[in-house]
Design a protein around this motif. Structure first.
Motif, PDB file in Angstrom:
ATOM      1  N   VAL A   1       0.837  -1.207   0.000  1.00 56.73           N
ATOM      2  CA  VAL A   1       0.000   0.000   0.000  1.00 56.73           C
ATOM      3  C   VAL A   1       0.872   1.257   0.000  1.00 56.73           C
ATOM      4  O   VAL A   1       2.057   1.226   0.345  1.00 56.73           O
ATOM      5  CB  VAL A   1      -0.943   0.020   1.215  1.00 56.73           C
ATOM      6  CG1 VAL A   1      -1.858  -1.193   1.204  1.00 56.73           C
ATOM      7  CG2 VAL A   1      -0.149   0.058   2.523  1.00 56.73           C
ATOM      8  N   TYR A   2       0.236   2.369  -0.372  1.00 53.16           N
ATOM      9  CA  TYR A   2       0.877   3.682  -0.275  1.00 53.16           C
ATOM     10  C   TYR A   2      -0.194   4.736  -0.043  1.00 53.16           C
ATOM     11  O   TYR A   2      -1.344   4.559  -0.435  1.00 53.16           O
ATOM     12  CB  TYR A   2       1.720   3.990  -1.512  1.00 53.16           C
ATOM     13  CG  TYR A   2       0.976   4.366  -2.783  1.00 53.16           C
ATOM     14  CD1 TYR A   2       1.336   5.492  -3.517  1.00 53.16           C
ATOM     15  CD2 TYR A   2      -0.067   3.583  -3.303  1.00 53.16           C
ATOM     16  CE1 TYR A   2       0.692   5.845  -4.698  1.00 53.16           C
ATOM     17  CE2 TYR A   2      -0.705   3.923  -4.480  1.00 53.16           C
ATOM     18  CZ  TYR A   2      -0.324   5.064  -5.171  1.00 53.16           C
ATOM     19  OH  TYR A   2      -0.973   5.396  -6.342  1.00 53.16           O
ATOM     20  N   ASP A   3       0.173   5.822   0.638  1.00 56.43           N
ATOM     21  CA  ASP A   3      -0.802   6.874   0.933  1.00 56.43           C
ATOM     22  C   ASP A   3      -0.342   8.243   0.468  1.00 56.43           C
ATOM     23  O   ASP A   3      -0.991   9.253   0.723  1.00 56.43           O
ATOM     24  CB  ASP A   3      -1.132   6.912   2.428  1.00 56.43           C
ATOM     25  CG  ASP A   3       0.088   7.153   3.293  1.00 56.43           C
ATOM     26  OD1 ASP A   3       1.180   7.447   2.751  1.00 56.43           O
ATOM     27  OD2 ASP A   3      -0.031   7.069   4.527  1.00 56.43           O
TER      28      ASP A   3
ATOM     29  N   GLU B   1       3.670   5.274 -12.862  1.00 56.44           N
ATOM     30  CA  GLU B   1       3.134   6.629 -12.977  1.00 56.44           C
ATOM     31  C   GLU B   1       2.156   6.943 -11.851  1.00 56.44           C
ATOM     32  O   GLU B   1       2.173   8.046 -11.287  1.00 56.44           O
ATOM     33  CB  GLU B   1       2.473   6.802 -14.336  1.00 56.44           C
ATOM     34  CG  GLU B   1       3.473   6.765 -15.491  1.00 56.44           C
ATOM     35  CD  GLU B   1       2.818   6.716 -16.849  1.00 56.44           C
ATOM     36  OE1 GLU B   1       3.482   7.082 -17.843  1.00 56.44           O
ATOM     37  OE2 GLU B   1       1.636   6.310 -16.931  1.00 56.44           O
ATOM     38  N   TYR B   2       1.307   5.976 -11.487  1.00 53.47           N
ATOM     39  CA  TYR B   2       0.384   6.181 -10.371  1.00 53.47           C
ATOM     40  C   TYR B   2       1.136   6.240  -9.037  1.00 53.47           C
ATOM     41  O   TYR B   2       0.670   6.877  -8.091  1.00 53.47           O
ATOM     42  CB  TYR B   2      -0.655   5.067 -10.319  1.00 53.47           C
ATOM     43  CG  TYR B   2      -1.845   5.302 -11.219  1.00 53.47           C
ATOM     44  CD1 TYR B   2      -2.764   6.310 -10.942  1.00 53.47           C
ATOM     45  CD2 TYR B   2      -2.057   4.513 -12.344  1.00 53.47           C
ATOM     46  CE1 TYR B   2      -3.854   6.534 -11.756  1.00 53.47           C
ATOM     47  CE2 TYR B   2      -3.149   4.731 -13.173  1.00 53.47           C
ATOM     48  CZ  TYR B   2      -4.044   5.744 -12.876  1.00 53.47           C
ATOM     49  OH  TYR B   2      -5.116   5.966 -13.695  1.00 53.47           O
TER      50      TYR B   2
ATOM     51  N   LYS C   1      -6.066   8.135  -4.494  1.00 49.19           N
ATOM     52  CA  LYS C   1      -7.378   7.682  -4.037  1.00 49.19           C
ATOM     53  C   LYS C   1      -7.383   6.176  -3.764  1.00 49.19           C
ATOM     54  O   LYS C   1      -8.107   5.697  -2.889  1.00 49.19           O
ATOM     55  CB  LYS C   1      -8.430   7.995  -5.102  1.00 49.19           C
ATOM     56  CG  LYS C   1      -8.663   9.463  -5.377  1.00 49.19           C
ATOM     57  CD  LYS C   1      -9.689   9.627  -6.502  1.00 49.19           C
ATOM     58  CE  LYS C   1      -9.913  11.077  -6.860  1.00 49.19           C
ATOM     59  NZ  LYS C   1     -10.861  11.220  -7.997  1.00 49.19           N
ATOM     60  N   VAL C   2      -6.620   5.425  -4.547  1.00 47.89           N
ATOM     61  CA  VAL C   2      -6.571   3.968  -4.424  1.00 47.89           C
ATOM     62  C   VAL C   2      -5.233   3.590  -3.799  1.00 47.89           C
ATOM     63  O   VAL C   2      -4.178   3.897  -4.358  1.00 47.89           O
ATOM     64  CB  VAL C   2      -6.731   3.288  -5.803  1.00 47.89           C
ATOM     65  CG1 VAL C   2      -6.643   1.770  -5.670  1.00 47.89           C
ATOM     66  CG2 VAL C   2      -8.056   3.705  -6.443  1.00 47.89           C
ATOM     67  N   PRO C   3      -5.233   2.913  -2.637  1.00 49.34           N
ATOM     68  CA  PRO C   3      -3.981   2.655  -1.932  1.00 49.34           C
ATOM     69  C   PRO C   3      -3.171   1.468  -2.449  1.00 49.34           C
ATOM     70  O   PRO C   3      -2.036   1.276  -2.035  1.00 49.34           O
ATOM     71  CB  PRO C   3      -4.445   2.387  -0.499  1.00 49.34           C
ATOM     72  CG  PRO C   3      -5.814   1.801  -0.668  1.00 49.34           C
ATOM     73  CD  PRO C   3      -6.412   2.501  -1.845  1.00 49.34           C
TER      74      PRO C   3
ATOM     75  N   THR D   1      -9.395   0.890 -11.392  1.00 48.71           N
ATOM     76  CA  THR D   1      -9.643   0.446 -10.014  1.00 48.71           C
ATOM     77  C   THR D   1      -8.401  -0.125  -9.350  1.00 48.71           C
ATOM     78  O   THR D   1      -8.267  -0.077  -8.122  1.00 48.71           O
ATOM     79  CB  THR D   1     -10.765  -0.600  -9.973  1.00 48.71           C
ATOM     80  OG1 THR D   1     -10.442  -1.688 -10.855  1.00 48.71           O
ATOM     81  CG2 THR D   1     -12.087   0.008 -10.414  1.00 48.71           C
ATOM     82  N   ARG D   2      -7.526  -0.744 -10.126  1.00 47.76           N
ATOM     83  CA  ARG D   2      -6.263  -1.309  -9.645  1.00 47.76           C
ATOM     84  C   ARG D   2      -6.495  -2.305  -8.492  1.00 47.76           C
ATOM     85  O   ARG D   2      -7.547  -2.897  -8.423  1.00 47.76           O
ATOM     86  CB  ARG D   2      -5.293  -0.175  -9.290  1.00 47.76           C
ATOM     87  CG  ARG D   2      -5.016   0.716 -10.501  1.00 47.76           C
ATOM     88  CD  ARG D   2      -4.106   1.875 -10.213  1.00 47.76           C
ATOM     89  NE  ARG D   2      -4.667   2.909  -9.382  1.00 47.76           N
ATOM     90  CZ  ARG D   2      -5.589   3.792  -9.772  1.00 47.76           C
ATOM     91  NH1 ARG D   2      -6.083   3.738 -10.985  1.00 47.76           N
ATOM     92  NH2 ARG D   2      -6.025   4.723  -8.944  1.00 47.76           N
ATOM     93  N   GLY D   3      -5.484  -2.521  -7.647  1.00 48.41           N
ATOM     94  CA  GLY D   3      -5.661  -3.408  -6.504  1.00 48.41           C
ATOM     95  C   GLY D   3      -4.969  -4.755  -6.603  1.00 48.41           C
ATOM     96  O   GLY D   3      -5.114  -5.596  -5.712  1.00 48.41           O
TER      97      GLY D   3
END
Length: 319
Positions: A5-7, A45-46, A64-66, A99-101
């Motif tokens: 994860v990243y924030d 890039e994200y 927005k998506v961790p 959505t990624r993940g």
């Protein structure tokens, strides 16, 4: 469940392997137990939040998506409301760039972008196909026998599959990438390879009928002088100023040729088509390495630096 994860935006140092809650599928979603997830340049890039358009989609000041990872192969674990046509335990795949993940043990993905994985494809190969294969298919559409085709950034996942499709179409292929990939790209069938550290392809006095540019850094005037009459230039990515210049300025610099962005019709139909091409042996992703979930930071750094020969896949249960 375990997830990387990243924030906040940054380099690999902002990523952490953590325990997070098991996600629940929303309406129209499927929860999958992730088997494999390919690493794409879009993931890098994200992560870093650049180019600017990434922040416009993924969060202006923070992500927005961790959890990153958009090309996912997994087993259907739970169906969200309104989902039909899938069975628990079914092996599925898709390009979930919005959505990624995938860099987690479980992910919730849109059912309408999901296809069943053909039995002939391994988890690792299937994970390489949705995004990179889709780009390769879109970027080589309508290639004619004998066409002069240049791929800038040919040594990545999309570029190597585009090279295969272009050679099968009978094109003369010029591959452009860094010096580490020159000899390797020749073994893949490139007719000639340009090391971009030594030569700018817009200054070698040549023209091409079609150019596929993975990361655009040149303006329309430079591109115009190397496009043959009636030629076509397609940029996949790059900084916002460069892309705007290409889209807007390309109209004024063109002399009976096209300069613009490659619009990839991602989704279920394209993923299914790419998977079938792989089953038929018409494309084969070049898989450099399979790494565990804990190696996501390393895999992203190598991808972002352009050091990967083809693709890296994260496999969650290495045997």
């Amino acid at each position: 469940m375990k997830a990387v994860v990243y924030d906040r935006y940054g380099g690999p140092e902002v990523l952490q392997l953590s325990d997070i809650d098991l996600p629940e599928p929303a309406k129209g979603q499927i929860r999958v137990r992730v088997l494999a997830s390919a690493v794409n340049l879009s993931d890098w890039e994200y992560l870093v939040g650049s180019p600017l358009w990434v922040r416009m989609i993924g969060g202006l000041f923070s992500p927005k998506v961790p959890v990153l990872g958009s090309d996912i192969v997994g087993l259907v674990d739970k169906l969200g409301a309104g989902v039909s046509g899938f069975e628990i335990g079914q092996r599925v795949m898709g390009d979930y760039v919005m959505t990624r993940g995938g860099f987690a043990e479980y992910a919730c993905v849109p059912a309408n972008e999901t296809v069943v994985v053909p039995d002939a494809l391994s988890d690792e190969v299937a994970a390489c196909l949705p995004q990179a294969g889709g780009i390769a298919v879109a970027g080589t559409a309508d290639l004619q026998q004998g066409a002069r085709f240049l791929i800038n950034g040919a040594g990545g996942g999309s570029g190597t599959m585009a090279l295969q499709l272009a050679k099968a179409a009978g094109a003369y292929v010029t591959a452009v990438d860094n010096k580490k990939k020159v000899a390797w790209l020749k073994t893949l069938g490139a007719d000639e390879v340009i090391d971009y550290h030594k030569f700018n392809f817009t200054e070698v006095g040549r023209e091409w009928d079609k150019i596929l540019d993975m990361v655009a850094t040149r303006g329309p005037a430079e591109i115009s002088r190397v496009l043959a009459e009636g030629g076509d230039y397609m940029a996949l990515g790059g900084g916002v100023p460069t892309l705007l210049a290409l889209v807007l300025g390309g109209r004024f610099c063109s002399r009976n040729h096209s300069i613009g962005m490659l619009l990839v019709p991602s989704g279920r139909a394209l993923t299914k088509s790419v998977a079938q091409l792989a089953v038929e042996g018409k494309i084969a992703p070049h898989l450099e390495e399979v790494l565990p979930l804990s190696s996501v930071p390393e895999a992203l750094l190598r991808t972002g630096q352009g050091d990967v020969l083809g693709k890296i896949v994260i496999k969650h249960r290495l045997t």
